[in-house]
Design a protein around this motif. Structure first.
Motif, PDB file in Angstrom:
ATOM      1  N   GLN A  37      35.140  45.265  39.403  1.00  0.00           N
ATOM      2  CA  GLN A  37      34.644  44.566  40.576  1.00  0.00           C
ATOM      3  C   GLN A  37      35.819  43.831  41.206  1.00  0.00           C
ATOM      4  OE1 GLN A  37      31.560  41.631  39.979  1.00  0.00           O
ATOM      5  NE2 GLN A  37      30.820  41.950  42.063  1.00  0.00           N
ATOM      6  N   VAL A  38      36.013  44.038  42.500  1.00  0.00           N
ATOM      7  CA  VAL A  38      37.130  43.435  43.216  1.00  0.00           C
ATOM      8  C   VAL A  38      36.869  41.939  43.356  1.00  0.00           C
ATOM      9  CG1 VAL A  38      38.399  43.424  45.383  1.00  0.00           C
ATOM     10  CG2 VAL A  38      37.573  45.576  44.450  1.00  0.00           C
ATOM     11  N   THR A  39      37.837  41.125  42.929  1.00  0.00           N
ATOM     12  CA  THR A  39      37.692  39.679  43.052  1.00  0.00           C
ATOM     13  C   THR A  39      38.317  39.172  44.340  1.00  0.00           C
ATOM     14  OG1 THR A  39      39.685  39.366  41.742  1.00  0.00           O
ATOM     15  CG2 THR A  39      37.573  39.274  40.592  1.00  0.00           C
ATOM     16  N   ARG A  40      39.470  39.713  44.718  1.00  0.00           N
ATOM     17  CA  ARG A  40      40.083  39.315  45.981  1.00  0.00           C
ATOM     18  C   ARG A  40      41.053  40.387  46.454  1.00  0.00           C
ATOM     19  NH1 ARG A  40      44.724  34.872  44.887  1.00  0.00           N
ATOM     20  NH2 ARG A  40      45.632  35.841  43.058  1.00  0.00           N
ATOM     21  N   MET A  41      41.205  40.433  47.776  1.00  0.00           N
ATOM     22  CA  MET A  41      42.145  41.353  48.390  1.00  0.00           C
ATOM     23  C   MET A  41      43.485  40.641  48.543  1.00  0.00           C
ATOM     24  SD  MET A  41      40.506  44.107  48.694  1.00  0.00           S
ATOM     25  CE  MET A  41      41.683  45.033  49.651  1.00  0.00           C
ATOM     26  N   LEU A  42      44.561  41.349  48.241  1.00  0.00           N
ATOM     27  CA  LEU A  42      45.886  40.744  48.274  1.00  0.00           C
ATOM     28  C   LEU A  42      46.713  41.214  49.463  1.00  0.00           C
ATOM     29  CD1 LEU A  42      46.719  41.065  44.498  1.00  0.00           C
ATOM     30  CD2 LEU A  42      45.907  39.056  45.706  1.00  0.00           C
ATOM     31  N   GLY A  43      46.310  42.264  50.140  1.00  0.00           N
ATOM     32  CA  GLY A  43      47.099  42.810  51.227  1.00  0.00           C
ATOM     33  C   GLY A  43      48.068  43.854  50.713  1.00  0.00           C
ATOM     34  N   ASN A  44      48.668  44.590  51.651  1.00  0.00           N
ATOM     35  CA  ASN A  44      49.642  45.630  51.326  1.00  0.00           C
ATOM     36  C   ASN A  44      49.042  46.700  50.419  1.00  0.00           C
ATOM     37  OD1 ASN A  44      52.099  46.854  51.620  1.00  0.00           O
ATOM     38  ND2 ASN A  44      53.084  45.706  49.969  1.00  0.00           N
ATOM     39  N   GLY A  45      47.750  46.994  50.594  1.00  0.00           N
ATOM     40  CA  GLY A  45      47.119  48.046  49.803  1.00  0.00           C
ATOM     41  C   GLY A  45      46.874  47.667  48.356  1.00  0.00           C
ATOM     42  N   ARG A  46      46.744  46.380  48.079  1.00  0.00           N
ATOM     43  CA  ARG A  46      46.524  45.931  46.713  1.00  0.00           C
ATOM     44  C   ARG A  46      45.334  44.998  46.644  1.00  0.00           C
ATOM     45  NH1 ARG A  46      51.167  42.717  45.134  1.00  0.00           N
ATOM     46  NH2 ARG A  46      51.144  42.202  47.328  1.00  0.00           N
ATOM     47  N   CYS A  47      44.750  44.896  45.465  1.00  0.00           N
ATOM     48  CA  CYS A  47      43.651  43.971  45.241  1.00  0.00           C
ATOM     49  C   CYS A  47      43.660  43.551  43.778  1.00  0.00           C
ATOM     50  CB  CYS A  47      42.305  44.610  45.610  1.00  0.00           C
ATOM     51  SG  CYS A  47      41.860  46.029  44.617  1.00  0.00           S
ATOM     52  N   GLU A  48      42.926  42.490  43.511  1.00  0.00           N
ATOM     53  CA  GLU A  48      42.779  42.022  42.144  1.00  0.00           C
ATOM     54  C   GLU A  48      41.347  42.294  41.719  1.00  0.00           C
ATOM     55  OE1 GLU A  48      42.509  37.686  40.775  1.00  0.00           O
ATOM     56  OE2 GLU A  48      44.639  38.178  40.618  1.00  0.00           O
ATOM     57  N   ALA A  49      41.169  42.869  40.540  1.00  0.00           N
ATOM     58  CA  ALA A  49      39.835  43.256  40.098  1.00  0.00           C
ATOM     59  C   ALA A  49      39.653  42.911  38.630  1.00  0.00           C
ATOM     60  CB  ALA A  49      39.612  44.750  40.303  1.00  0.00           C
ATOM     61  N   ILE A  50      38.408  42.613  38.278  1.00  0.00           N
ATOM     62  CA  ILE A  50      38.045  42.393  36.882  1.00  0.00           C
ATOM     63  C   ILE A  50      37.346  43.656  36.402  1.00  0.00           C
ATOM     64  CG2 ILE A  50      36.633  41.066  35.294  1.00  0.00           C
ATOM     65  CD1 ILE A  50      37.033  38.662  37.041  1.00  0.00           C
ATOM     66  N   CYS A  51      37.919  44.278  35.387  1.00  0.00           N
ATOM     67  CA  CYS A  51      37.331  45.500  34.851  1.00  0.00           C
ATOM     68  C   CYS A  51      36.162  45.162  33.943  1.00  0.00           C
ATOM     69  CB  CYS A  51      38.383  46.303  34.090  1.00  0.00           C
ATOM     70  SG  CYS A  51      39.683  46.917  35.169  1.00  0.00           S
ATOM     71  N   VAL A  52      35.332  46.161  33.657  1.00  0.00           N
ATOM     72  CA  VAL A  52      34.162  45.967  32.811  1.00  0.00           C
ATOM     73  C   VAL A  52      34.579  45.575  31.399  1.00  0.00           C
ATOM     74  CG1 VAL A  52      32.172  47.169  31.827  1.00  0.00           C
ATOM     75  CG2 VAL A  52      32.738  47.472  34.218  1.00  0.00           C
ATOM     76  N   ASP A  53      35.759  46.024  30.958  1.00  0.00           N
ATOM     77  CA  ASP A  53      36.227  45.669  29.612  1.00  0.00           C
ATOM     78  C   ASP A  53      36.730  44.229  29.531  1.00  0.00           C
ATOM     79  OD1 ASP A  53      38.573  45.902  31.011  1.00  0.00           O
ATOM     80  OD2 ASP A  53      39.427  47.493  29.777  1.00  0.00           O
ATOM     81  N   GLY A  54      36.692  43.476  30.651  1.00  0.00           N
ATOM     82  CA  GLY A  54      37.047  42.061  30.628  1.00  0.00           C
ATOM     83  C   GLY A  54      38.466  41.765  31.034  1.00  0.00           C
ATOM     84  N   THR A  55      39.247  42.761  31.392  1.00  0.00           N
ATOM     85  CA  THR A  55      40.645  42.563  31.750  1.00  0.00           C
ATOM     86  C   THR A  55      40.782  42.410  33.262  1.00  0.00           C
ATOM     87  OG1 THR A  55      41.215  44.033  29.928  1.00  0.00           O
ATOM     88  CG2 THR A  55      42.963  43.511  31.484  1.00  0.00           C
TER      89      THR A  55
END
Length: 144
Positions: A37-55
């Motif tokens: 699940q995407v937590t935030r967009m960072l720009g430049n074609g990147r994003c920060e996401a929390i995976c189902v495995d908790g990482t």
């Protein structure tokens, strides 16, 4: 005078306004892939996401999806894991809201995961606790 070597102008680059309302086949994860699940967009074609495995991983949006599939915070995506970097991944596919609900119904996504349609974007109302919201002090803003 140079010959025209292009295939058209900016309207061709935009493409036709075709709606993807037609049903596509639901794609499940395979080896080396994970739901996130995407937590935030960072720009430049990147994003920060929390995976189902908790990482929490830094994800790169692949070129085929870049500027064609719009991803926002709260969206459910399928990421390809990297063998050589555990803290980075590549976004392969974005699930629509109904597809994400189906994945949750099939048990692929955990029950604790909140899907995008239930996210409160206005903030906490009177009498509710806003655990997701951070109150900054003036000193914190000066540090930024």
């Amino acid at each position: 005078m140079p010959k025209n070597k292009g295939k058209g102008g900016k309207n061709r680059k935009r493409g036709k306004n075709e709606a993807d309302d037609d049903k596509r086949e639901l794609v499940f994860k395979e080896d080396g892939q994970e739901y996130a699940q995407v937590t935030r967009m960072l720009g430049n074609g990147r994003c920060e996401a929390i995976c189902v495995d908790g990482t929490r991983r830094l994800c790169h949006i692949r070129g085929k999806m870049h500027k064609k599939v719009w991803i926002a915070a709260g969206d459910i995506v399928l990421v390809g894991l990297r063998d050589y970097q555990d803290d980075k991944a590549d976004v392969i596919l974005k699930y629509m809201n109904d597809e994400a609900r189906l994945l949750k119904a099939y048990g692929e996504l955990p029950e604790t995961l909140r899907l995008n349609e239930g996210v409160d974007v206005d903030g906490p109302e009177d009498g509710e606790e806003g655990s997701d919201y951070i109150q900054f002090e003036d000193e914190d803003i000066d540090k930024i």
